[in-house]
Design a protein around this motif. Structure first.
Motif, PDB file in Angstrom:
ATOM      1  N   GLN A 160      17.746 -35.540 -24.336  1.00 49.67           N
ATOM      2  CA  GLN A 160      17.666 -34.524 -25.398  1.00 49.67           C
ATOM      3  C   GLN A 160      16.722 -34.949 -26.521  1.00 49.67           C
ATOM      4  O   GLN A 160      16.102 -34.106 -27.179  1.00 49.67           O
ATOM      5  N   ALA A 161      16.620 -36.264 -26.750  1.00 55.22           N
ATOM      6  CA  ALA A 161      15.731 -36.751 -27.823  1.00 55.22           C
ATOM      7  C   ALA A 161      14.277 -36.387 -27.517  1.00 55.22           C
ATOM      8  O   ALA A 161      13.498 -36.077 -28.430  1.00 55.22           O
ATOM      9  N   TRP A 162      13.902 -36.400 -26.243  1.00 55.62           N
ATOM     10  CA  TRP A 162      12.539 -36.002 -25.861  1.00 55.62           C
ATOM     11  C   TRP A 162      12.333 -34.523 -26.191  1.00 55.62           C
ATOM     12  O   TRP A 162      11.288 -34.136 -26.715  1.00 55.62           O
ATOM     13  N   ALA A 163      13.341 -33.716 -25.865  1.00 58.41           N
ATOM     14  CA  ALA A 163      13.220 -32.272 -26.108  1.00 58.41           C
ATOM     15  C   ALA A 163      13.103 -31.996 -27.599  1.00 58.41           C
ATOM     16  O   ALA A 163      12.273 -31.189 -28.030  1.00 58.41           O
ATOM     17  N   LYS A 164      13.904 -32.693 -28.403  1.00 64.02           N
ATOM     18  CA  LYS A 164      13.896 -32.463 -29.851  1.00 64.02           C
ATOM     19  C   LYS A 164      12.593 -32.914 -30.493  1.00 64.02           C
ATOM     20  O   LYS A 164      12.196 -32.391 -31.540  1.00 64.02           O
ATOM     21  N   ALA A 165      11.932 -33.895 -29.907  1.00 63.37           N
ATOM     22  CA  ALA A 165      10.721 -34.454 -30.531  1.00 63.37           C
ATOM     23  C   ALA A 165       9.482 -33.588 -30.297  1.00 63.37           C
ATOM     24  O   ALA A 165       8.449 -33.789 -30.932  1.00 63.37           O
ATOM     25  N   ARG A 166       9.579 -32.605 -29.417  1.00 56.99           N
ATOM     26  CA  ARG A 166       8.404 -31.774 -29.109  1.00 56.99           C
ATOM     27  C   ARG A 166       7.950 -30.957 -30.306  1.00 56.99           C
ATOM     28  O   ARG A 166       8.762 -30.486 -31.087  1.00 56.99           O
ATOM     29  N   LYS A 167       6.625 -30.792 -30.417  1.00 51.84           N
ATOM     30  CA  LYS A 167       6.037 -29.954 -31.467  1.00 51.84           C
ATOM     31  C   LYS A 167       4.995 -29.062 -30.799  1.00 51.84           C
ATOM     32  O   LYS A 167       4.595 -29.333 -29.667  1.00 51.84           O
ATOM     33  N   PRO A 168       4.510 -28.043 -31.535  1.00 51.21           N
ATOM     34  CA  PRO A 168       3.496 -27.175 -30.910  1.00 51.21           C
ATOM     35  C   PRO A 168       2.244 -27.949 -30.480  1.00 51.21           C
ATOM     36  O   PRO A 168       1.559 -27.545 -29.538  1.00 51.21           O
ATOM     37  N   ASN A 169       1.948 -29.077 -31.149  1.00 51.39           N
ATOM     38  CA  ASN A 169       0.729 -29.832 -30.808  1.00 51.39           C
ATOM     39  C   ASN A 169       1.005 -31.026 -29.888  1.00 51.39           C
ATOM     40  O   ASN A 169       0.147 -31.905 -29.728  1.00 51.39           O
TER      41      ASN A 169
END
Ligand SMILES: *Cc1c(COP(=O)(O)O)cnc(C)c1O
Length: 402
Positions: free
Chosen positions: A147-156
């Protein structure tokens, strides 16, 4: 060049990995040598001026300059493609040249990278210090926490970077789950596969887009040369990776490529024996030290995931002593057979204290977050008789009162 089936992908793809490791990629000169030749040449001559022009236009196959292509290096690259199940490969001077080139060719100022916090020390420096200097935003997460990978995503977000098992804490990342999250965000996943090698783990089968290697470790496996490799889709290698490396030049030397090519012939044998030895040593140590991490033991918190992704527990063991740096250094100093050395994946068993060596450049808070305490030691198990390794560890543990 004499024709050799090692260059025919239709044939070589059907071979099993142990066969590919011995014969894949072999090109023969007109002499017909059985062992691959070392082409120590920086350049190539052409029969006429038009041939030179055609090669530079990319209209005629053939080599132009060894910063771009070399026959010995090309044999290694093809063999690595077969072993990892990749479309294309480029070999590099070192593992760090592979990691930095693969990241820098893909990322530009304003892009975002998500990386696992537990990784090889220099990879952390790339993520924490070097890439940000060029305007790349980076976020470090606990790689075990999907889940930490998913939360760290940004548009860029353009890339995810991970290592599994990770150096030196042996964290396991769920590659398939993390790849789904990355692809959902349009990002590429790069896996550092140095600790497992394709003998134990093939990240492309779990959704990786790029696999990078330090060939210095198990691939050479005898502590002789440095090398690395980047593998990926043909289009990405040609359009993105080579656009960067043709002009920055991190290509492996022909001599070192040859050494690694020869080493690959025994990779399967060596890795499987070292894994067997590591299992025996880990079982012995587990009963003697306060805490131990080895992916092949049921006591590893991610043992089940490790066994889904890997064909064996690997060759590295992390052990934790309660007496901090004095006791950890005491154990190292008491060893009579195992060397104190920060390398891994050698036929010799090697032990190091990461907090004062390989990860000393990571600030203490970062080290602790990764699980690198002052009482932690990393053991790379080699090819000696495991009875001798166990006897050495037994006498050294006695000397420090364990
Ligand atoms: C050693 C290592 C590297 C760096 O490779 P070099 O060949 O030393 O440059 C990168 N990643 C991992 C996991 C390593 O063990």
């Amino acid at each position: 060049m004499k024709k050799h089936t090692g260059q025919n992908r239709q044939i070589t793809r059907s071979w099993h990995p142990a066969t590919q490791a011995v014969r894949g990629g072999t090109m023969r000169s007109e002499i017909g040598e059985t062992s691959e030749a070392i082409f120590l040449t920086s350049g190539y001559a052409y029969d006429n001026a038009e041939e030179a022009a055609a090669r530079f236009r990319g209209e005629q196959p053939g080599m132009t300059y060894s910063r771009l292509q070399n026959p010995t290096v090309a044999m290694l690259e093809e063999r690595l493609c077969l072993l990892e199940g990749a479309e294309a490969c480029r070999a590099t001077t070192t593992g760090m040249a592979a990691m930095s080139a693969a990241l820098m060719c893909q990322l530009s100022a304003g892009d975002h990278l998500v990386a696992a916090r537990a990784m090889f020390g220099s990879c952390r420096v790339l993520v924490d210090t070097i890439l940000p200097r060029f305007g790349v935003e980076t976020t470090v997460v606990d790689g075990r926490d999907t889940q930490a990978w998913a939360k760290a995503r940004k548009p860029n977000t353009k890339m995810f970077f991970l290592e599994t098992p990770a150096n030196p804490t042996l964290d396991i990342v769920d590659m398939a789950a993390v790849a789904d999250i990355a692809h959902d965000a349009g990002a590429l996943v790069m896996v550092d596969n140095a600790f497992a090698t394709p003998v134990l783990q093939r990240p492309f089968e779990f959704g990786a887009d790029i696999v990078a290697h330090s060939a210095t470790k198990l691939m050479d496996g005898q502590g002789r040369v440095l090398g690395g490799a980047v593998l990926g889709r043909e289009k990405w290698i040609n359009d993105v990776y080579l656009a960067f490396t043709r002009h920055t030049g991190p290509i492996l030397s022909a001599f070192n490529a040859w050494v690694i090519l020869k080493s690959l012939e025994t990779l399967d044998l060596r890795v499987r024996r070292a894994v067997e030895n590591a299992g025996k040593v880990a079982a012995f140590l587990e009963a003697r030290v306060p805490r131990l991490l080895y992916p092949g033991l049921a006591s590893h918190p991610q043992h089940a995931l490790a066994m889904r992704q890997m064909d064996g527990g690997g060759t590295i063991i992390a052990l934790y002593l309660d007496g901090g740096r004095p006791q950890a250094h005491g154990l190292l100093d008491a060893l009579q057979l195992i060397d104190i050395s920060n390398n891994v994946g050698d036929s010799r068993s090697l032990m190091t204290h990461p907090a004062s060596t390989t990860h000393a450049s990571v600030p203490e808070a970062g080290r602790l977050e990764m699980g690198i305490t002052e009482g932690m030691l990393r053991l790379s198990v080699g090819l000696e008789d495991p009875r001798d390794l166990i006897a050495d560890l037994d006498q050294a543990l006695r000397q420090i009162g364990l």
